[in-house]
Scaffold this motif. Structure first.
Motif, PDB file in Angstrom:
ATOM      1  N   ALA A  12       0.863  -1.179   0.000  1.00 20.45           N
ATOM      2  CA  ALA A  12       0.000   0.000   0.000  1.00 20.45           C
ATOM      3  C   ALA A  12       0.895   1.224   0.000  1.00 20.45           C
ATOM      4  CB  ALA A  12      -0.910  -0.013   1.230  1.00 20.45           C
ATOM      5  N   ALA A  13       0.285   2.364  -0.040  1.00 18.18           N
ATOM      6  CA  ALA A  13       1.075   3.594  -0.126  1.00 18.18           C
ATOM      7  C   ALA A  13       2.009   3.750   1.059  1.00 18.18           C
ATOM      8  CB  ALA A  13       0.150   4.801  -0.225  1.00 18.18           C
ATOM      9  N   LYS A  14       1.630   3.209   2.216  1.00 23.28           N
ATOM     10  CA  LYS A  14       2.434   3.421   3.416  1.00 23.28           C
ATOM     11  C   LYS A  14       3.268   2.217   3.839  1.00 23.28           C
ATOM     12  CE  LYS A  14      -0.420   7.033   5.517  1.00 23.28           C
ATOM     13  NZ  LYS A  14      -1.136   7.464   6.752  1.00 23.28           N
ATOM     14  N   GLY A  15       3.114   1.096   3.180  1.00 20.31           N
ATOM     15  CA  GLY A  15       3.872  -0.053   3.659  1.00 20.31           C
ATOM     16  C   GLY A  15       3.862  -1.227   2.713  1.00 20.31           C
ATOM     17  N   VAL A  16       4.693  -2.231   3.047  1.00 22.02           N
ATOM     18  CA  VAL A  16       4.762  -3.488   2.311  1.00 22.02           C
ATOM     19  C   VAL A  16       4.620  -4.605   3.332  1.00 22.02           C
ATOM     20  CG1 VAL A  16       7.292  -3.490   2.397  1.00 22.02           C
ATOM     21  CG2 VAL A  16       6.123  -4.903   0.709  1.00 22.02           C
TER      22      VAL A  16
ATOM     23  N   PHE B 141      10.861   3.899   4.461  1.00 23.37           N
ATOM     24  CA  PHE B 141      12.259   3.491   4.557  1.00 23.37           C
ATOM     25  C   PHE B 141      12.918   3.391   3.184  1.00 23.37           C
ATOM     26  CE2 PHE B 141      11.207   1.086   8.721  1.00 23.37           C
ATOM     27  CZ  PHE B 141      11.332   2.268   9.437  1.00 23.37           C
ATOM     28  N   LEU B 142      12.144   3.137   2.142  1.00 23.83           N
ATOM     29  CA  LEU B 142      12.703   2.973   0.793  1.00 23.83           C
ATOM     30  C   LEU B 142      12.777   4.341   0.114  1.00 23.83           C
ATOM     31  CD1 LEU B 142      10.823  -0.278  -0.300  1.00 23.83           C
ATOM     32  CD2 LEU B 142      13.090  -0.070   0.721  1.00 23.83           C
ATOM     33  N   GLN B 143      13.690   5.171   0.614  1.00 20.33           N
ATOM     34  CA  GLN B 143      13.776   6.557   0.165  1.00 20.33           C
ATOM     35  C   GLN B 143      14.172   6.687  -1.301  1.00 20.33           C
ATOM     36  OE1 GLN B 143      13.272   9.502   1.846  1.00 20.33           O
ATOM     37  NE2 GLN B 143      12.470   8.428   3.634  1.00 20.33           N
TER      38      GLN B 143
ATOM     39  N   VAL C 179      20.675  -1.724   4.426  1.00 17.14           N
ATOM     40  CA  VAL C 179      19.955  -2.985   4.264  1.00 17.14           C
ATOM     41  C   VAL C 179      19.164  -3.031   2.958  1.00 17.14           C
ATOM     42  CG1 VAL C 179      17.886  -2.238   5.495  1.00 17.14           C
ATOM     43  CG2 VAL C 179      18.506  -4.666   5.497  1.00 17.14           C
ATOM     44  N   PHE C 180      18.740  -1.886   2.439  1.00 15.33           N
ATOM     45  CA  PHE C 180      17.944  -1.873   1.206  1.00 15.33           C
ATOM     46  C   PHE C 180      18.788  -1.562  -0.032  1.00 15.33           C
ATOM     47  CE2 PHE C 180      14.877  -0.526   4.576  1.00 15.33           C
ATOM     48  CZ  PHE C 180      14.189  -1.720   4.620  1.00 15.33           C
TER      49      PHE C 180
END
Length: 776
Positions: free
Chosen positions: A601-605, A705-707, A669-670
């Motif tokens: 979703a827009a705010k999370g995975v 977190f996935l900037q 980490v990403f």
């Protein structure tokens, strides 16, 4: 065995205290003009600071062997003093009157307040009592690793003991000191250098920016079989990045090991990676610290050797590297004495250059000279001086090949200066592991002793008469036929007419015949028909190209794994890792087991893993029920799926229902380029058990977190995400987590931290009917 009169006289008349070039010369005293020139060449930034006696800052990126680790003991906050680079830096600072030693800026957690003071107060009392009677053993020094009767003697000086006696944060700052940050990781391979290098190393205040970046990999790359092509590319990129930031660079090659049944194979295992590292260093003009050569180099004892005992005697200095006492079995992590040896010799070789060998060595592997499945290795040794020379030669390990068991080593005395090189032949048989696909030669190493010293020498062996070069890649959006852009190389001396066939997915397909002259390179495009994505979720096979010419047939192989493009809401089966790594079958690909579903979703995975009731996890003391590793390649568009480092979010799964324990999350980490601290509240893990015994693992994380990732759920921007999931359960036979009880979404020959090892998730519910391929 014959020896020259000259050698005998030199041995008898040599002064007992004569220095052998390449041994520890000590770094105290003024530098010569030649030594200053070498420091200016290899460490220009650092040399200027040394002259001013300014603080020098060092960043160490590598595997755990780049720092001292004593198996079976608790890590000390001053263990960096025992590492090779601690010794190296201490000796480097000697001529410049650096008295502050080496200070670790990120040591292990400190002892409880006052504990060390109590230990030293107690030590002084016990020592005073012992001095009066001298009964029994002297009391142990606080902070110094304890030894037993059969342990090697520890190597300490006064400065070591002073620093070991106090925590780092209690030391008085000293401007004439080396300040080190060690970013090394246990089990790390070279691609993981991008994690600290692009995320942490240079994200510091300008005054403490690193003057030297030490890059020390190769041991784990060799164990994992990381391709030399990947290793070279990573090192070249890392050196370029560090120099772009203004730092001096030292590349440190791996030490030898003794952790295999075949000691020859273990000692020589990492040498191909060390040789590539040397080539990268030479090309870039940076210093190469050959820790393997430094550990093995010693005065020769040819007069007291025979052909039969040459390898055994040559192995003596290697055995000493792993004399750990306490009956500890560890042939991978060198002891403190080995680190001392490597560090001091590295300092000497930086100032004076490596010992000059009176010979040069090369080789050829003729795959037509022996019976089927065998070849003849010719090692060519050329004398570089007109002086008489005796050598003893012992082959160790070669890429994809090994010396036929039982074949003796070689000893030879060069006499007439007019004669050229000497050829030594060895029958070879294929060993485990794939042949290299990016070079026209294989790499190996030998123990070789001349009249003065014992060396470990690297050898590039040209493969005759035919080589096939293969691409190594990850290819997404593949379908229909996939094109492999191979190159056929005639390395021999005659023109060849080569008949070619392709074995792929159980079918044999003819390829056009090729005529190729000596030294020619001919493009060989190979079209691979891929399975229909609708037929299976994943496949794995080996591409085999058979080349026949002049009555001989060669087989060239490459492994390919394909995973269908995944989508949101799709149930993705995980595959048992132990079965998938072997000769996988269609049954393995469709093995019933855990299933993964990803939603966003827009705010999370959100990750959901369903584990069937029959997936058992053995009860092992100190271990949770399982461990989940999640990887997300959150780099920007264009970088996703390319060579780089992507870490893992690791969750320990409890045996009872409830929250999972999320281990500390690294800044990168990403993907390399991230350098962020993460709020623990942005991650959530939960385990639930259904009435039928099956378990559901839920892992959620915040999208913020996935900037670097555009995260387009409508398809207007970046809508692909590299992912992988590994689920480990406890296995009683191994006493913990192992591949035998693991399931994965994707597994390939690429290291897990390499972004190319991940597969493709489309951020939509109807992904394209395409394959994500890993070719290596």
């Amino acid at each position: 065995m014959e020896f020259t009169r000259r050698r005998l006289l030199l041995s008898l008349l040599a002064a007992p205290l004569a220095a052998v070039h390449g041994q520890e010369t000590g770094a105290a005293g003024p530098l010569t003009k030649a030594q200053e020139d070498r420091l200016k060449k290899y460490l220009p930034r650092t040399f200027a600071k040394l002259q001013r006696r300014d603080p020098v800052f060092i960043a160490v990126c590598g595997d755990e062997i780049s720092g001292f680790r004593e198996p079976g003991t608790e890590g000390s906050r001053s263990s960096h003093l025992m590492s090779w680079y601690g010794r190296f830096l201490d000796r480097l600072g000697g001529p410049f009157s650096y008295h502050g030693g080496v200070v670790d800026l990120n040591p292990p957690p400190a002892r409880p307040a006052g504990e060390l003071k109590k230990q030293w107060d107690e030590y002084r009392k016990l020592r005073a009592a012992w001095e009066k009677t001298h009964k029994g053993e002297a009391p142990p020094i606080p902070g110094v690793p304890q030894t037993e009767a059969d342990d090697p003697d520890p190597e300490f000086d006064v400065n070591d003991l002073i620093r070991l006696s106090q925590p780092t944060d209690g030391m008085v700052p000293n401007s004439t000191a080396f300040y080190a940050r060690n970013y090394s990781g246990e089990g790390a391979v070279a691609v993981q250098v991008f994690d600290p290098l692009l995320s942490l190393v240079f994200h510091t205040d300008e005054q403490s920016a690193p003057d030297i970046v030490i890059i020390a990999y190769g041991t784990r790359d060799a164990l994992a079989g990381v391709s030399l092509a990947t290793f070279r590319t990573v090192l070249e990129s890392a050196v370029a990045e560090a120099r772009r930031r203004g730092a001096d660079v030292i590349l440190a090659g791996p030490p030898p090991a003794l952790d295999e049944a075949s000691e020859r194979a273990a000692v020589g295992r990492s040498r191909p990676w060390a040789a590539v590292m040397r080539e990268v260093a030479d090309s870039a003009g940076v210093f190469f610290a050959d820790l393997g050569a430094a550990a093995v180099h010693q005065p020769s004892d040819l007069l007291n050797r025979t052909v039969a005992d040459f390898f055994r005697v040559s192995l003596v200095p290697v055995r000493r590297l792993f004399d750990l006492g306490r009956k500890v079995q560890d042939g991978l992590h060198p002891n403190a004495a080995a680190h001392l040896r490597m560090g001091e010799r590295t300092a000497d070789w930086l100032l004076n250059g490596e010992p000059v060998r009176p010979f040069e060595i090369s080789g050829e592997l003729d795959t037509t000279a022996g019976p089927d499945g065998e070849a003849i290795l010719t090692v060519i040794v050329r004398r570089k001086t007109p002086d008489p020379l005796t050598i003893a030669l012992c082959p160790l390990r070669f890429t994809g090949w090994e010396v036929k068991p039982g074949f003796p080593d070689k000893v030879y005395t060069f006499g007439d200066p007019a004669r050229g090189g000497r050829k030594f032949g060895f029958p070879m048989v294929r060993s485990s592991g794939p042949m290299p696909g990016d070079e026209e030669f294989i790499r190996g190493s030998v123990f070789i002793s001349d009249d003065d010293a014992q060396h470990i020498a690297d050898v590039r062996v040209k493969v005759l008469p035919l080589v096939l070069l293969w691409p190594e890649e990850r290819a997404d959006r593949a379908g229909g036929d996939h094109l492999l852009k191979c190159t056929l190389v005639n390395t021999g001396r005659d023109e060849l007419s080569v008949a070619l066939t392709l074995d792929w997915l159980g079918k044999q397909l003819p390829l056009p015949e090729v005529k190729i002259g000596p030294g020619e390179r001919v493009p060989l495009p190979v079209s691979l028909p891929l399975p229909a994505p609708e037929s299976t979720f994943r496949f794995k096979d080996t591409v085999v190209i058979k080349a026949s010419a002049a009555g001989r047939t060669w087989q060239f192989t490459r492994g390919i794994e394909g995973v269908r493009h995944a989508g949101l809401g799709m149930k993705m089966p995980l595959v048992p890792l132990s079965r998938w790594r072997g000769k996988a079958t269609a049954e393995d690909a469709a093995a019933a087991g855990a299933q993964l579903t990803v939603t966003a979703a827009a705010k999370g995975v959100f990750f959901q893993i369903e584990v069937p009731a029959d997936a058992s996890s053995a009860v092992v003391e100190g271990k949770p029920w399982g461990r989940l590793e999640v990887q997300l390649d959150g780099r920007k568009a264009g970088e996703n799926g390319t060579l780089g480092c992507v870490g893992s979010i690791v969750i320990e799964l409890p045996r009872q229902d409830g929250p999972g324990r999320i281990l500390p999350v690294r800044p990168a980490v990403f993907g390399n380029g991230y350098a962020y601290p993460y709020d623990a509240k942005g991650f959530r893990a939960q385990v639930r058990t259904a009435p039928d015994g099956s378990r559901r693992i839920e892992f959620n994380m915040a999208r913020i977190f996935l900037q670097h990732h555009e995260w387009s759920l409508d398809g207007a921007g970046q809508s692909d995400l590299g992912i992988n999931v590994r689920l480990f359960l406890c296995d009683s036979s191994t006493g913990g987590f192992s591949d035998a009880a693991a399931s994965v979404l994707t597994a390939s020959t690429f290291p897990p931290a390499d972004a190319r090892s991940l597969t493709l998730l489309e951020l939509r519910g109807n992904p394209a009917a395409r394959w994500s391929l890993r070719i290596g």
